[in-house]
Scaffold this active site. Structure first.
Site, PDB file in Angstrom:
ATOM      1  N   ASN A  25       0.816  -1.200   0.000  1.00 21.16           N
ATOM      2  CA  ASN A  25       0.000   0.000   0.000  1.00 21.16           C
ATOM      3  C   ASN A  25       0.852   1.253   0.000  1.00 21.16           C
ATOM      4  O   ASN A  25       2.061   1.201   0.265  1.00 21.16           O
ATOM      5  CB  ASN A  25      -0.918   0.019   1.224  1.00 21.16           C
ATOM      6  CG  ASN A  25      -2.145  -0.844   1.034  1.00 21.16           C
ATOM      7  OD1 ASN A  25      -2.579  -1.098  -0.084  1.00 21.16           O
ATOM      8  ND2 ASN A  25      -2.718  -1.290   2.137  1.00 21.16           N
ATOM      9  N   CYS A  60      -5.143  -7.930  -4.188  1.00 21.05           N
ATOM     10  CA  CYS A  60      -5.624  -6.716  -4.845  1.00 21.05           C
ATOM     11  C   CYS A  60      -6.225  -7.127  -6.180  1.00 21.05           C
ATOM     12  O   CYS A  60      -5.501  -7.564  -7.082  1.00 21.05           O
ATOM     13  CB  CYS A  60      -4.505  -5.698  -5.049  1.00 21.05           C
ATOM     14  SG  CYS A  60      -5.015  -4.219  -5.944  1.00 21.05           S
ATOM     15  N   ASN A 101      -7.838  -5.337  -8.657  1.00 20.85           N
ATOM     16  CA  ASN A 101      -7.445  -4.516  -9.793  1.00 20.85           C
ATOM     17  C   ASN A 101      -5.972  -4.726 -10.131  1.00 20.85           C
ATOM     18  O   ASN A 101      -5.577  -4.739 -11.304  1.00 20.85           O
ATOM     19  CB  ASN A 101      -7.708  -3.036  -9.498  1.00 20.85           C
ATOM     20  CG  ASN A 101      -9.188  -2.731  -9.407  1.00 20.85           C
ATOM     21  OD1 ASN A 101      -9.996  -3.270 -10.148  1.00 20.85           O
ATOM     22  ND2 ASN A 101      -9.550  -1.863  -8.477  1.00 20.85           N
ATOM     23  N   HIS A 122     -12.969  -7.059   4.410  1.00 25.20           N
ATOM     24  CA  HIS A 122     -13.882  -6.002   3.979  1.00 25.20           C
ATOM     25  C   HIS A 122     -15.075  -5.908   4.923  1.00 25.20           C
ATOM     26  O   HIS A 122     -15.568  -6.924   5.422  1.00 25.20           O
ATOM     27  CB  HIS A 122     -14.390  -6.264   2.562  1.00 25.20           C
ATOM     28  CG  HIS A 122     -13.330  -6.117   1.516  1.00 25.20           C
ATOM     29  ND1 HIS A 122     -13.074  -4.922   0.886  1.00 25.20           N
ATOM     30  CD2 HIS A 122     -12.451  -7.003   1.002  1.00 25.20           C
ATOM     31  CE1 HIS A 122     -12.087  -5.082   0.032  1.00 25.20           C
ATOM     32  NE2 HIS A 122     -11.685  -6.337   0.079  1.00 25.20           N
ATOM     33  N   GLU A 157      -9.885   2.300   1.441  1.00 26.20           N
ATOM     34  CA  GLU A 157      -8.996   1.150   1.546  1.00 26.20           C
ATOM     35  C   GLU A 157      -7.974   1.293   2.671  1.00 26.20           C
ATOM     36  O   GLU A 157      -7.503   2.392   2.956  1.00 26.20           O
ATOM     37  CB  GLU A 157      -8.248   0.943   0.223  1.00 26.20           C
ATOM     38  CG  GLU A 157      -9.140   0.523  -0.929  1.00 26.20           C
ATOM     39  CD  GLU A 157      -8.333  -0.043  -2.081  1.00 26.20           C
ATOM     40  OE1 GLU A 157      -7.466  -0.907  -1.838  1.00 26.20           O
ATOM     41  OE2 GLU A 157      -8.564   0.389  -3.218  1.00 26.20           O
ATOM     42  N   CYS A 204     -11.822  -0.487  -6.269  1.00 19.16           N
ATOM     43  CA  CYS A 204     -11.241  -1.533  -5.427  1.00 19.16           C
ATOM     44  C   CYS A 204     -11.816  -2.859  -5.896  1.00 19.16           C
ATOM     45  O   CYS A 204     -13.021  -3.107  -5.749  1.00 19.16           O
ATOM     46  CB  CYS A 204     -11.559  -1.291  -3.952  1.00 19.16           C
ATOM     47  SG  CYS A 204     -10.950  -2.581  -2.841  1.00 19.16           S
ATOM     48  N   THR A 233     -11.201  -6.180  -4.952  1.00 22.69           N
ATOM     49  CA  THR A 233     -11.704  -7.080  -3.910  1.00 22.69           C
ATOM     50  C   THR A 233     -12.898  -6.449  -3.199  1.00 22.69           C
ATOM     51  O   THR A 233     -13.802  -7.155  -2.758  1.00 22.69           O
ATOM     52  CB  THR A 233     -10.604  -7.428  -2.890  1.00 22.69           C
ATOM     53  OG1 THR A 233     -10.070  -6.233  -2.320  1.00 22.69           O
ATOM     54  CG2 THR A 233      -9.496  -8.243  -3.527  1.00 22.69           C
TER      55      THR A 233
END
Length: 290
Positions: free
Chosen positions: A66, A75, A77, A168, A217, A226, A228
């Site tokens: 990150n 991740c 994307n 999440h 995030e 995002c 996920t």
């Protein structure tokens, strides 16, 4: 020390991608923060490091860092950008590819239309998977989902918990464009009940096959998309009885497509190469104000 890099994005979620297969790349939190700095570095939400795998069934390993220097498990994307990077850099012509991430293996396939489909791996909904401490919290059952009432200031936010390697916490809002992402998002992300922090999702239901989504995030703040987080929101919406697979997800950076049959969860979306370059990582570190 000169590092070659490629700047990429998936629906606006942007990455600096490094080739650790052909060159030794030792990533540290300080180096990740310097690269990700949007004023003094290259600038990105995350750094992706493509490396040789340790798992015998994987083609490559990739690691995700990150903007704050922390390393994370997955991740979505970034996974799509990983495939495009491997093919463009001629590291491999295999399609589909198997990639080793921190929590296991995922399968990724480049499509003829330029998009990439990712089989996202195991999805779990128990608090221990995030991990999350539910002790003493009020809960509500909604169809097949359990909502947890998390006190934030003077209000209670009702959250679905979803672990897709990354943790999440998803809430449903009436109008995502005016949702308090900048205030409630960081309060959820760093709440002490989440032992490793959490990605906070804000989902607006448009119809049974369409949602609008924003995500605050871990370690990056709100991003334009995002992957996920989109998967987590769709899974939560289906479990709540609000959505049917497949689901189109509008993010600020573009659209993603998510399909889930209760077991296999697949995400399809764009992966774009922006530019390539090189950077002296030691000079960059020395130039960052302390």
């Amino acid at each position: 020390m000169i590092w070659n890099f490629t700047k990429m994005h998936g629906a606006g979620n942007d990455f600096v991608v490094l080739d650790g297969v052909r060159a030794a790349i030792e990533m540290t939190p300080e180096r990740a923060r310097a690269i990700a700095h949007r004023h003094f570095g290259i600038g990105c939400d995350q750094i992706l490091l493509v490396d040789t795998p340790s798992h015998p069934e994987a083609d490559f390993r990739y690691r995700i860092f990150n903007a704050d220097g922390s390393e994370v498990e997955h991740c979505g994307n970034g996974a799509r950008c990983f495939v495009k990077f491997v093919h463009e850099q001629k590291l491999s012509a295999r399609n589909p590819l198997r990639a080793e991430i921190a929590t296991g293996l995922i399968t990724l396939e480049a499509k003829q239309n330029g998009e990439v489909e990712v089989e996202m791996g195991q999805t779990r909904f128990d608090p221990e998977a995030l991990p999350f401490d539910p002790d003493g919290l009020e809960t509500r059952s909604l169809n097949n989902d359990t909502l947890y009432g998390l006190p934030i200031g003077e209000q209670t936010v009702w959250l679905s918990l979803v672990a897709i390697s990354n943790p999440h916490a998803v809430q449903v809002v009436d109008d995502v464009d005016h949702a308090p992402v900048a205030t409630i998002g960081p309060a959820i992300e760093s709440h002490p009940r989440f032992a490793r922090r959490v990605n906070a999702g804000f989902m607006q239901i448009i119809d049974r096959h369409t949602i609008h989504l924003r995500v605050y995030e871990r370690g990056a703040g709100e991003t334009l998309a995002c992957g996920t987080g989109a998967c987590a929101a769709v899974a939560a919406g289906i479990r709540r009885g609000l959505l049917d697979s497949p689901v189109r997800v509008r993010t600020h950076g573009g659209w993603l497509s998510i399909a889930w049959d209760g077991k296999a969860l697949r995400m399809t979306g764009p992966a774009v190469t922006v530019f390539s370059g090189s950077i002296d990582i030691d000079k960059l570190l020395a130039s960052i104000p302390t």
